[in-house]
Motif scaffolding. Structure first.
Motif, PDB file in Angstrom:
ATOM      1  N   MET A   1       0.855  -1.171   0.000  1.00 31.44           N
ATOM      2  CA  MET A   1       0.000   0.000   0.000  1.00 31.44           C
ATOM      3  C   MET A   1       0.901   1.233   0.000  1.00 31.44           C
ATOM      4  O   MET A   1       1.883   1.287   0.736  1.00 31.44           O
ATOM      5  CB  MET A   1      -0.897  -0.018   1.240  1.00 31.44           C
ATOM      6  N   THR A   2       0.544   2.211  -0.811  1.00 34.39           N
ATOM      7  CA  THR A   2       1.318   3.434  -0.922  1.00 34.39           C
ATOM      8  C   THR A   2       0.922   4.425   0.159  1.00 34.39           C
ATOM      9  O   THR A   2      -0.258   4.571   0.478  1.00 34.39           O
ATOM     10  CB  THR A   2       1.078   4.089  -2.306  1.00 34.39           C
ATOM     11  N   LYS A   3       1.897   5.111   0.729  1.00 32.14           N
ATOM     12  CA  LYS A   3       1.636   6.172   1.698  1.00 32.14           C
ATOM     13  C   LYS A   3       1.490   7.490   0.966  1.00 32.14           C
ATOM     14  O   LYS A   3       2.224   7.774   0.020  1.00 32.14           O
ATOM     15  CB  LYS A   3       2.784   6.306   2.696  1.00 32.14           C
ATOM     16  N   VAL A   4       0.536   8.311   1.425  1.00 35.89           N
ATOM     17  CA  VAL A   4       0.302   9.631   0.865  1.00 35.89           C
ATOM     18  C   VAL A   4       0.264  10.616   2.021  1.00 35.89           C
ATOM     19  O   VAL A   4      -0.349  10.356   3.052  1.00 35.89           O
ATOM     20  CB  VAL A   4      -1.045   9.663   0.095  1.00 35.89           C
ATOM     21  N   SER A   5       0.894  11.738   1.829  1.00 37.67           N
ATOM     22  CA  SER A   5       0.894  12.778   2.852  1.00 37.67           C
ATOM     23  C   SER A   5       0.029  13.936   2.378  1.00 37.67           C
ATOM     24  O   SER A   5       0.140  14.372   1.236  1.00 37.67           O
ATOM     25  CB  SER A   5       2.330  13.253   3.081  1.00 37.67           C
ATOM     26  N   VAL A   6      -0.862  14.409   3.241  1.00 37.60           N
ATOM     27  CA  VAL A   6      -1.727  15.544   2.903  1.00 37.60           C
ATOM     28  C   VAL A   6      -1.755  16.524   4.065  1.00 37.60           C
ATOM     29  O   VAL A   6      -1.530  16.151   5.217  1.00 37.60           O
ATOM     30  CB  VAL A   6      -3.171  15.100   2.572  1.00 37.60           C
ATOM     31  N   GLU A   7      -2.030  17.764   3.732  1.00 39.71           N
ATOM     32  CA  GLU A   7      -2.232  18.780   4.761  1.00 39.71           C
ATOM     33  C   GLU A   7      -3.727  18.940   4.970  1.00 39.71           C
ATOM     34  O   GLU A   7      -4.481  19.067   4.010  1.00 39.71           O
ATOM     35  CB  GLU A   7      -1.608  20.104   4.330  1.00 39.71           C
ATOM     36  N   ILE A   8      -4.158  18.887   6.236  1.00 41.82           N
ATOM     37  CA  ILE A   8      -5.570  18.975   6.587  1.00 41.82           C
ATOM     38  C   ILE A   8      -5.734  20.081   7.622  1.00 41.82           C
ATOM     39  O   ILE A   8      -5.004  20.103   8.627  1.00 41.82           O
ATOM     40  CB  ILE A   8      -6.072  17.627   7.162  1.00 41.82           C
ATOM     41  N   PRO A   9      -6.688  20.978   7.408  1.00 39.80           N
ATOM     42  CA  PRO A   9      -6.922  22.030   8.402  1.00 39.80           C
ATOM     43  C   PRO A   9      -7.241  21.424   9.777  1.00 39.80           C
ATOM     44  O   PRO A   9      -7.892  20.371   9.866  1.00 39.80           O
ATOM     45  CB  PRO A   9      -8.127  22.789   7.850  1.00 39.80           C
ATOM     46  N   ASP A  10      -6.777  22.080  10.829  1.00 36.16           N
ATOM     47  CA  ASP A  10      -6.969  21.576  12.192  1.00 36.16           C
ATOM     48  C   ASP A  10      -8.434  21.296  12.509  1.00 36.16           C
ATOM     49  O   ASP A  10      -8.755  20.296  13.157  1.00 36.16           O
ATOM     50  CB  ASP A  10      -6.401  22.567  13.212  1.00 36.16           C
ATOM     51  N   GLU A  11      -9.318  22.174  12.077  1.00 36.50           N
ATOM     52  CA  GLU A  11     -10.749  22.017  12.371  1.00 36.50           C
ATOM     53  C   GLU A  11     -11.300  20.743  11.718  1.00 36.50           C
ATOM     54  O   GLU A  11     -12.068  20.003  12.331  1.00 36.50           O
ATOM     55  CB  GLU A  11     -11.511  23.237  11.863  1.00 36.50           C
ATOM     56  N   LEU A  12     -10.896  20.473  10.494  1.00 37.70           N
ATOM     57  CA  LEU A  12     -11.345  19.273   9.794  1.00 37.70           C
ATOM     58  C   LEU A  12     -10.773  18.017  10.458  1.00 37.70           C
ATOM     59  O   LEU A  12     -11.468  17.013  10.626  1.00 37.70           O
ATOM     60  CB  LEU A  12     -10.932  19.343   8.328  1.00 37.70           C
ATOM     61  N   LEU A  13      -9.523  18.073  10.868  1.00 34.08           N
ATOM     62  CA  LEU A  13      -8.890  16.940  11.535  1.00 34.08           C
ATOM     63  C   LEU A  13      -9.566  16.662  12.880  1.00 34.08           C
ATOM     64  O   LEU A  13      -9.794  15.499  13.241  1.00 34.08           O
ATOM     65  CB  LEU A  13      -7.399  17.203  11.730  1.00 34.08           C
ATOM     66  N   ALA A  14      -9.927  17.703  13.610  1.00 34.06           N
ATOM     67  CA  ALA A  14     -10.620  17.521  14.886  1.00 34.06           C
ATOM     68  C   ALA A  14     -11.976  16.850  14.663  1.00 34.06           C
ATOM     69  O   ALA A  14     -12.369  15.959  15.421  1.00 34.06           O
ATOM     70  CB  ALA A  14     -10.794  18.866  15.589  1.00 34.06           C
ATOM     71  N   ASP A  15     -12.673  17.254  13.603  1.00 34.05           N
ATOM     72  CA  ASP A  15     -13.958  16.632  13.276  1.00 34.05           C
ATOM     73  C   ASP A  15     -13.758  15.160  12.918  1.00 34.05           C
ATOM     74  O   ASP A  15     -14.506  14.289  13.371  1.00 34.05           O
ATOM     75  CB  ASP A  15     -14.607  17.390  12.121  1.00 34.05           C
ATOM     76  N   LEU A  16     -12.736  14.872  12.129  1.00 34.09           N
ATOM     77  CA  LEU A  16     -12.414  13.490  11.766  1.00 34.09           C
ATOM     78  C   LEU A  16     -12.123  12.659  13.016  1.00 34.09           C
ATOM     79  O   LEU A  16     -12.619  11.539  13.166  1.00 34.09           O
ATOM     80  CB  LEU A  16     -11.210  13.456  10.825  1.00 34.09           C
ATOM     81  N   ASP A  17     -11.332  13.207  13.910  1.00 32.92           N
ATOM     82  CA  ASP A  17     -10.928  12.482  15.122  1.00 32.92           C
ATOM     83  C   ASP A  17     -12.115  12.111  16.011  1.00 32.92           C
ATOM     84  O   ASP A  17     -12.037  11.147  16.773  1.00 32.92           O
ATOM     85  CB  ASP A  17      -9.910  13.291  15.915  1.00 32.92           C
ATOM     86  N   GLU A  18     -13.225  12.844  15.904  1.00 34.11           N
ATOM     87  CA  GLU A  18     -14.417  12.506  16.683  1.00 34.11           C
ATOM     88  C   GLU A  18     -14.997  11.159  16.255  1.00 34.11           C
ATOM     89  O   GLU A  18     -15.754  10.540  17.000  1.00 34.11           O
ATOM     90  CB  GLU A  18     -15.475  13.596  16.539  1.00 34.11           C
ATOM     91  N   HIS A  19     -14.631  10.695  15.069  1.00 36.72           N
ATOM     92  CA  HIS A  19     -15.158   9.445  14.531  1.00 36.72           C
ATOM     93  C   HIS A  19     -14.147   8.300  14.588  1.00 36.72           C
ATOM     94  O   HIS A  19     -14.400   7.222  14.063  1.00 36.72           O
ATOM     95  CB  HIS A  19     -15.608   9.658  13.080  1.00 36.72           C
ATOM     96  N   VAL A  20     -13.007   8.557  15.225  1.00 33.30           N
ATOM     97  CA  VAL A  20     -11.923   7.571  15.284  1.00 33.30           C
ATOM     98  C   VAL A  20     -11.685   7.145  16.731  1.00 33.30           C
ATOM     99  O   VAL A  20     -11.757   7.955  17.643  1.00 33.30           O
ATOM    100  CB  VAL A  20     -10.619   8.170  14.688  1.00 33.30           C
ATOM    101  N   GLY A  21     -11.389   5.861  16.919  1.00 30.99           N
ATOM    102  CA  GLY A  21     -11.033   5.369  18.251  1.00 30.99           C
ATOM    103  C   GLY A  21     -12.055   4.380  18.782  1.00 30.99           C
ATOM    104  O   GLY A  21     -12.962   3.936  18.068  1.00 30.99           O
ATOM    105  N   ASP A  22     -11.918   4.039  20.043  1.00 34.20           N
ATOM    106  CA  ASP A  22     -12.768   3.018  20.660  1.00 34.20           C
ATOM    107  C   ASP A  22     -14.250   3.346  20.566  1.00 34.20           C
ATOM    108  O   ASP A  22     -15.073   2.454  20.374  1.00 34.20           O
ATOM    109  CB  ASP A  22     -12.382   2.824  22.131  1.00 34.20           C
ATOM    110  N   ASP A  23     -14.603   4.611  20.698  1.00 35.76           N
ATOM    111  CA  ASP A  23     -16.015   5.005  20.647  1.00 35.76           C
ATOM    112  C   ASP A  23     -16.441   5.476  19.257  1.00 35.76           C
ATOM    113  O   ASP A  23     -17.586   5.853  19.052  1.00 35.76           O
ATOM    114  CB  ASP A  23     -16.292   6.124  21.656  1.00 35.76           C
TER     115      ASP A  23
END
Length: 59
Positions: A1-23
């Motif tokens: 699998m190829t790795k890709v690096s992207v820049e993501i605004p902090d606000e978008l990353l925080a929203d994404l993180d709400e959907h990641v993890g044990d819960d």
């Protein structure tokens, strides 16, 4: 699998993180981003098909 690096605004990353993890819906950020890309590409294919830019079936 190829790795890709992207820049993501902090606000978008925080929203994404709400959907990641044990819960969350996703095990990690990579899974969440892959799922988002797949869903976006599927929607674009549906739009292209409706507009007659591609034929139906597996694109």
């Amino acid at each position: 699998m190829t790795k890709v690096s992207v820049e993501i605004p902090d606000e978008l990353l925080a929203d994404l993180d709400e959907h990641v993890g044990d819960d969350g819906k996703f095990v990690n950020r990579s899974d969440a981003i892959r799922a988002s890309i797949r869903k976006t590409l599927d929607r674009l294919d549906e739009i292209d098909e409706r507009q007659g830019r591609i034929e139906g079936g597996d694109a």
